[in-house]
Design an enzyme around this catalytic site. Structure first.
Site, PDB file in Angstrom:
ATOM      1  N   LYS A 228      10.949  -8.726 -15.756  1.00 46.61           N
ATOM      2  CA  LYS A 228      10.129  -9.603 -14.926  1.00 46.61           C
ATOM      3  C   LYS A 228      11.082 -10.481 -14.134  1.00 46.61           C
ATOM      4  O   LYS A 228      12.226 -10.691 -14.533  1.00 46.61           O
ATOM      5  CB  LYS A 228       9.238 -10.475 -15.837  1.00 46.61           C
ATOM      6  CG  LYS A 228       8.008 -11.009 -15.169  1.00 46.61           C
ATOM      7  CD  LYS A 228       6.825 -10.061 -15.292  1.00 46.61           C
ATOM      8  CE  LYS A 228       5.621 -10.606 -14.558  1.00 46.61           C
ATOM      9  NZ  LYS A 228       4.464  -9.720 -14.620  1.00 46.61           N
TER      10      LYS A 228
ATOM     11  N   GLY B 186     -14.531 -14.651 -15.403  1.00 43.96           N
ATOM     12  CA  GLY B 186     -13.684 -14.347 -14.240  1.00 43.96           C
ATOM     13  C   GLY B 186     -14.166 -13.108 -13.503  1.00 43.96           C
ATOM     14  O   GLY B 186     -14.203 -12.015 -14.073  1.00 43.96           O
TER      15      GLY B 186
ATOM     16  N   GLY C 110     -12.991 -11.762 -10.469  1.00 43.31           N
ATOM     17  CA  GLY C 110     -12.075 -11.468  -9.361  1.00 43.31           C
ATOM     18  C   GLY C 110     -11.954  -9.976  -9.140  1.00 43.31           C
ATOM     19  O   GLY C 110     -12.926  -9.229  -9.303  1.00 43.31           O
TER      20      GLY C 110
ATOM     21  N   VAL D  69     -10.708  -7.575 -10.833  1.00 40.98           N
ATOM     22  CA  VAL D  69     -11.089  -6.724 -11.962  1.00 40.98           C
ATOM     23  C   VAL D  69     -12.489  -7.081 -12.477  1.00 40.98           C
ATOM     24  O   VAL D  69     -13.336  -6.199 -12.637  1.00 40.98           O
ATOM     25  CB  VAL D  69     -10.053  -6.824 -13.121  1.00 40.98           C
ATOM     26  CG1 VAL D  69     -10.468  -5.956 -14.297  1.00 40.98           C
ATOM     27  CG2 VAL D  69      -8.666  -6.426 -12.639  1.00 40.98           C
TER      28      VAL D  69
END
Ligand code: NAD
Length: 369
Positions: free
Chosen positions: A87, A186, A188, A190
């Site tokens: 990352k 949520g 969004g 997905v």
């Protein structure tokens, strides 16, 4: 006459036990301050997103990048991508500080790692940013070109849907979604798609989003019950699907939960690993986040083959997340530990014996952009 441009970029290695390589990249000229972390490359090159965020300190950025890189090692090992875990973070405000110079400088830092780390879009960075970074290094995925994998969200959504089927199979003896109640936190990229799939499968939906307009729109469209953001985690349901942010599972939220299982796409849902033990004590089945939400990663990995992206192969693998999760529930049950511990143990086993190590070298299609 050749004109040489002075590269003011410096890379300094930070030695951290348990991590293969952590470098701090600094460039006074572009203002770059970034950390690139390669947690483990035993299975293949480390792939993971580039997060751009105004961290309060270098230590805060270091903690985040290390936690995220390690998470990618396990996500990749379990998803059988033939990739390692890494990352990167750029310490900057994505709304104010993102310049072409900064991104190019970051690209040069990635390039100096000679393919050990491959970056991708993450929170604070966009596909357009990746296009800029690509000018400095080929080690970038998820670009808009004809061999690219495109938007990961539909694949993450299908993996999450399969995860919901897996928990229902375990708690009801039947994976049928019809008439089960699913609460989604949520809505969004997905969460909204998940609501749609569940609607067509006949689930009863409870939905919530801090964006009131979005929540009202989805509730109306799919006949869902609208729930206030502060109440969704304690909604009475069969399956709670956290699809917003991390850290939502902790002792206080667990105490109020009225679900039988948790299966959602959000990253790092547990505040602490031990919260999974609390869930187990309360008899709430938890689909480990880094297993259930691997659909997007599986999808992007598919573009690393010689012929480029093949959605059919990605689809098959994402579909298989159901079986992967069932195996994890079995391991947890047999050993009487949490599903999170079972997933980590399975990841450690795969890493130890390098099961799923990359055999075919990766092919980056940067010349095709
Ligand atoms: P998104 O930003 O498109 O959607 C997140 C939604 O959650 C937004 O609508 C936001 O308003 C809402 N939200 C934020 N806080 C909330 C709260 N307290 N209560 C209710 N709603 C809240 O993100 P996404 O791409 O849909 O991803 C959702 C989660 O899944 C993130 O944690 C992400 O890291 C993870 N994830 C996404 C993918 C992918 O392919 N997009 C892959 C793996 C993991």
């Amino acid at each position: 006459m050749t004109l040489t441009v002075e590269d003011t970029l410096t890379l300094e290695e930070i030695v951290v036990s348990g991590y293969e390589k952590v470098v701090k990249a600094t460039d006074a000229k572009s203002g770059l301050q970034a950390l690139i972390c390669l947690h483990n490359t035993a299975m293949g090159p480390a792939l993971g997103g580039t997060r751009i965020y105004p961290y309060a300190s270098i230590d805060a950025a270091l903690n985040d990048v290390m936690r995220l890189a390690k998470g990618m090692t396990y996500k990749s090992a379990l998803a059988n991508t033939g990739l390692g875990g890494g990352k990167s973070v750029i310490i900057a405000d994505p709304k104010k500080d993102k310049t072409e110079e900064l991104l190019l400088s970051f690209g040069r830092a990635v390039h100096r790692l000679e393919g050990g780390y491959i970056c991708a879009e993450d929170s604070g960075s966009t596909t357009a940013d990746m296009m800029v970074i690509r000018k400095a290094t080929p080690y970038v995925v998820g670009l808009p070109h004809k061999k690219s994998s495109g938007d990961p969200a539909p694949f993450t959504t299908w993996g999450t849907y399969r995860g919901i089927q897996s928990v229902l199979k375990r708690i009801n003896g039947d994976s049928d979604i019809r008439n089960s109640t699913v609460a989604i936190q949520g809505l969004g990229s997905v969460g909204a798609k998940l609501a749609e799939l569940l609607f067509w499968a006949g689930a009863k939906l409870i939905v919530s989003d801090i964006d009131k307009e979005r929540a009202e729109h989805i509730a109306k469209r799919f006949g869902a019950r609208l729930c206030a953001p502060e109440e969704i985690l304690s909604a009475e349901c069969d399956v709670l699907a956290p699809c917003a942010m991390g850290g939502v599972i902790h002792p206080a939220s667990i105490a109020r939960m009225r679900c039988r299982a948790i299966a959602g796409c959000a990253n790092n849902q547990l505040l602490k690993d031990t919260d999974a033990d609390e869930l187990m004590k309360r008899g709430i089945l938890y689909a480990p986040d880094f297993v259930i939400n691997a659909g997007g990663l599986i999808n992007v990995t598919e573009e690393l083959y010689l012929d480029g992206y093949n959605p059919v192969q990605a689809q098959e693998k994402v579909h298989g997340l159901y079986d992967q999760l069932m195996m994890i529930y079995d391991i947890a049950e047999q050993n009487r530990f949490s599903t999170h511990t079972a997933a980590v143990a399975l990841g450690d086993y795969r890493l130890k014996y390098q099961l799923g190590k990359r055999q075919i070298p990766i092919r980056l299609h940067h010349t095709d952009v």
